[in-house]
Design an enzyme around this catalytic site. Structure first.
Site, PDB file in Angstrom:
ATOM      1  N   ILE A 103       0.852  -1.204   0.000  1.00  0.00           N
ATOM      2  CA  ILE A 103       0.000   0.000   0.000  1.00  0.00           C
ATOM      3  C   ILE A 103       0.884   1.249   0.000  1.00  0.00           C
ATOM      4  O   ILE A 103       1.703   1.432   0.904  1.00  0.00           O
ATOM      5  CB  ILE A 103      -0.918   0.043   1.239  1.00  0.00           C
ATOM      6  CG1 ILE A 103      -1.710  -1.270   1.381  1.00  0.00           C
ATOM      7  CG2 ILE A 103      -1.858   1.243   1.171  1.00  0.00           C
ATOM      8  CD1 ILE A 103      -2.496  -1.389   2.695  1.00  0.00           C
TER       9      ILE A 103
ATOM     10  N   ASP B   1       9.331   8.496  -0.813  1.00  0.00           N
ATOM     11  CA  ASP B   1       8.346   9.386  -1.418  1.00  0.00           C
ATOM     12  C   ASP B   1       8.121   8.880  -2.843  1.00  0.00           C
ATOM     13  O   ASP B   1       9.108   8.748  -3.592  1.00  0.00           O
ATOM     14  CB  ASP B   1       8.924  10.820  -1.415  1.00  0.00           C
ATOM     15  CG  ASP B   1       7.915  11.853  -1.895  1.00  0.00           C
ATOM     16  OD1 ASP B   1       7.063  11.518  -2.740  1.00  0.00           O
ATOM     17  OD2 ASP B   1       8.010  13.005  -1.429  1.00  0.00           O
TER      18      ASP B   1
ATOM     19  N   ASN C  47      -2.289   4.116  -3.647  1.00  0.00           N
ATOM     20  CA  ASN C  47      -3.163   5.030  -2.912  1.00  0.00           C
ATOM     21  C   ASN C  47      -2.557   6.427  -2.735  1.00  0.00           C
ATOM     22  O   ASN C  47      -3.301   7.405  -2.630  1.00  0.00           O
ATOM     23  CB  ASN C  47      -3.470   4.408  -1.538  1.00  0.00           C
ATOM     24  CG  ASN C  47      -4.075   5.410  -0.584  1.00  0.00           C
ATOM     25  OD1 ASN C  47      -5.212   5.809  -0.722  1.00  0.00           O
ATOM     26  ND2 ASN C  47      -3.274   5.860   0.378  1.00  0.00           N
TER      27      ASN C  47
ATOM     28  N   ARG D  78       5.332   0.451 -12.428  1.00  0.00           N
ATOM     29  CA  ARG D  78       6.411  -0.047 -13.303  1.00  0.00           C
ATOM     30  C   ARG D  78       7.373  -0.960 -12.540  1.00  0.00           C
ATOM     31  O   ARG D  78       7.927  -1.910 -13.105  1.00  0.00           O
ATOM     32  CB  ARG D  78       7.175   1.158 -13.891  1.00  0.00           C
ATOM     33  CG  ARG D  78       8.324   0.794 -14.798  1.00  0.00           C
ATOM     34  CD  ARG D  78       7.836   0.123 -16.075  1.00  0.00           C
ATOM     35  NE  ARG D  78       8.949  -0.296 -16.914  1.00  0.00           N
ATOM     36  CZ  ARG D  78       9.601  -1.452 -16.795  1.00  0.00           C
ATOM     37  NH1 ARG D  78       9.262  -2.303 -15.832  1.00  0.00           N
ATOM     38  NH2 ARG D  78      10.598  -1.756 -17.609  1.00  0.00           N
TER      39      ARG D  78
ATOM     40  N   TYR E  88      -6.096  18.695 -10.189  1.00  0.00           N
ATOM     41  CA  TYR E  88      -6.403  17.445  -9.484  1.00  0.00           C
ATOM     42  C   TYR E  88      -7.266  16.541 -10.374  1.00  0.00           C
ATOM     43  O   TYR E  88      -7.005  15.340 -10.504  1.00  0.00           O
ATOM     44  CB  TYR E  88      -7.117  17.752  -8.165  1.00  0.00           C
ATOM     45  CG  TYR E  88      -7.507  16.510  -7.404  1.00  0.00           C
ATOM     46  CD1 TYR E  88      -6.542  15.692  -6.834  1.00  0.00           C
ATOM     47  CD2 TYR E  88      -8.847  16.138  -7.274  1.00  0.00           C
ATOM     48  CE1 TYR E  88      -6.897  14.536  -6.144  1.00  0.00           C
ATOM     49  CE2 TYR E  88      -9.212  14.990  -6.590  1.00  0.00           C
ATOM     50  CZ  TYR E  88      -8.236  14.189  -6.028  1.00  0.00           C
ATOM     51  OH  TYR E  88      -8.589  13.043  -5.359  1.00  0.00           O
TER      52      TYR E  88
ATOM     53  N   LYS F 273      -6.537  12.715 -11.828  1.00  0.00           N
ATOM     54  CA  LYS F 273      -7.386  11.548 -11.581  1.00  0.00           C
ATOM     55  C   LYS F 273      -7.956  11.005 -12.895  1.00  0.00           C
ATOM     56  O   LYS F 273      -8.259   9.823 -13.010  1.00  0.00           O
ATOM     57  CB  LYS F 273      -8.486  11.892 -10.579  1.00  0.00           C
ATOM     58  CG  LYS F 273      -7.927  12.127  -9.176  1.00  0.00           C
ATOM     59  CD  LYS F 273      -7.189  10.881  -8.633  1.00  0.00           C
ATOM     60  CE  LYS F 273      -6.630  11.063  -7.242  1.00  0.00           C
ATOM     61  NZ  LYS F 273      -5.986   9.853  -6.706  1.00  0.00           N
TER      62      LYS F 273
ATOM     63  N   VAL G  65     -14.956  11.840   0.750  1.00  0.00           N
ATOM     64  CA  VAL G  65     -14.464  10.983   1.839  1.00  0.00           C
ATOM     65  C   VAL G  65     -13.767  11.890   2.835  1.00  0.00           C
ATOM     66  O   VAL G  65     -12.863  12.641   2.460  1.00  0.00           O
ATOM     67  CB  VAL G  65     -13.438   9.944   1.329  1.00  0.00           C
ATOM     68  CG1 VAL G  65     -13.029   9.004   2.456  1.00  0.00           C
ATOM     69  CG2 VAL G  65     -13.986   9.168   0.144  1.00  0.00           C
TER      70      VAL G  65
HETATM   71  C1  8X3 Z   1     -11.844  13.245  -3.854  1.00  0.00           C
HETATM   72  C2  8X3 Z   1     -13.172  13.585  -4.388  1.00  0.00           C
HETATM   73  O1  8X3 Z   1     -14.747  15.409  -5.226  1.00  0.00           O
HETATM   74  O2  8X3 Z   1     -13.350  15.929  -3.312  1.00  0.00           O
HETATM   75  O3  8X3 Z   1     -11.037  12.646  -4.806  1.00  0.00           O
HETATM   76  O4  8X3 Z   1     -12.384  15.783  -5.514  1.00  0.00           O
HETATM   77  S1  8X3 Z   1     -13.398  15.255  -4.617  1.00  0.00           S
END
Ligand code: 8X3
Length: 256
Positions: free
Chosen positions: A8, A61, A88, A122, A154, A158, A187
């Site tokens: 993890i 890191d 993660n 990788r 961000y 993702k 979350v």
């Molecule tokens: C976290 C969800 O909507 O806060 O990845 O970007 S959000």
């Protein structure tokens, strides 16, 4: 899950830590990556005392390619047969507009969320291919499905996690390996506190008025995907609180 080796990244907080507990409670052996030696040591102690499992802390890191390579290549033989990789480690910094934000912050976010995930993938996946066994679980986000205000960079990272997950699944289609992209919505972890550079009041406001998911909720879903029969590949899971419909549409009331 007994005696399986789970690796993890970013394991000392939030979803990573919840996964460490969940898999440890099922008797897995854990390679735990993190950047903070004290936190890693404390987590190792907590897990070994609570579940009597073996834990191997791996301090690096994910942004540091040389450190990652050195750490993973120096794993003792008995720890090299990784069954499940949970990518993660990830973060967001700021809510700036794309034309106004801080390039140093963005470099950290991009280097962690994309390049760090790629580096660890990788380094770990060739061994899985060689053994004909393995599961890669990437922590994506609802933010990867569509951009939202103040989330440009961000969301892009993702989105990249989705493309990297899909691409890896394609590249591994002729193997027994599985690839899962977990896409959480709201979350409540350290995520928003980091985003607001430590401003807890601003972070709390993100979740106020609804009941957000917890790291444990996500760990349950990850564990479910990891425990599915070997012929079952859970490719993607989008998981949100009941009062969230999209990244930007939520229902908030005073009960929370
Ligand atoms: C976290 C969800 O909507 O806060 O990845 O970007 S959000």
């Amino acid at each position: 899950m007994k005696n399986k080796i789970i690796f993890i990244t970013g394991s000392t907080d939030g979803i990573g830590k919840a996964c460490a507990h969940k898999f440890a409670s099922a008797g897995a052996r854990l390679i735990l990556n993190g950047r903070n030696p004290e936190k890693l040591q404390a987590l190792k102690q907590e897990l070994t005392e609570k579940y009597a499992v073996e834990v191997f802390p791996l301090l690096f890191d994910v942004r540091d390619r040389n450190a990652a390579t050195q750490a993973i290549e120096s794993l003792p033989t008995e720890w090299q047969f990784i069954d499940i990789l949970i990518n993660n480690a990830g973060l967001v910094l700021g809510v700036d507009k794309e034309h106004e934000g801080n390039l140093d912050d963005w470099e950290i976010v991009i280097d962690t969320n994309i390049k760090g995930l790629l580096t660890v993938t990788r380094l770990v996946v060739p061994g899985m291919v060689g053994r004909g066994r393995g599961h890669i679980i990437n922590i994506g986000s609802i933010a990867g499905d569509a951009a939202y205000p103040g989330g440009s960079i961000y969301c892009a990272t993702k989105s990249a996690v989705k493309a990297l997950s899909d691409g890896l699944r394609i590249d591994l289609v002729n193997t027994p390996l599985r690839v899962t992209n977990i896409k959480p919505g709201l979350v409540e972890t350290h995520f928003s506190i980091t985003r607001f550079h430590g401003d807890k009041a601003k972070a709390d406001a993100v979740y106020k008025g609804l009941k957000p998911l917890t790291g444990e909720d996500i760990a349950e879903t990850i564990f479910f995907a990891a425990s599915a029969p070997e012929h079952v590949q859970i490719a993607e899971v989008l998981i949100m609180p009941v009062n969230q419909a999209t990244a930007t549409i939520t229902y908030k009331n005073n009960n929370h």
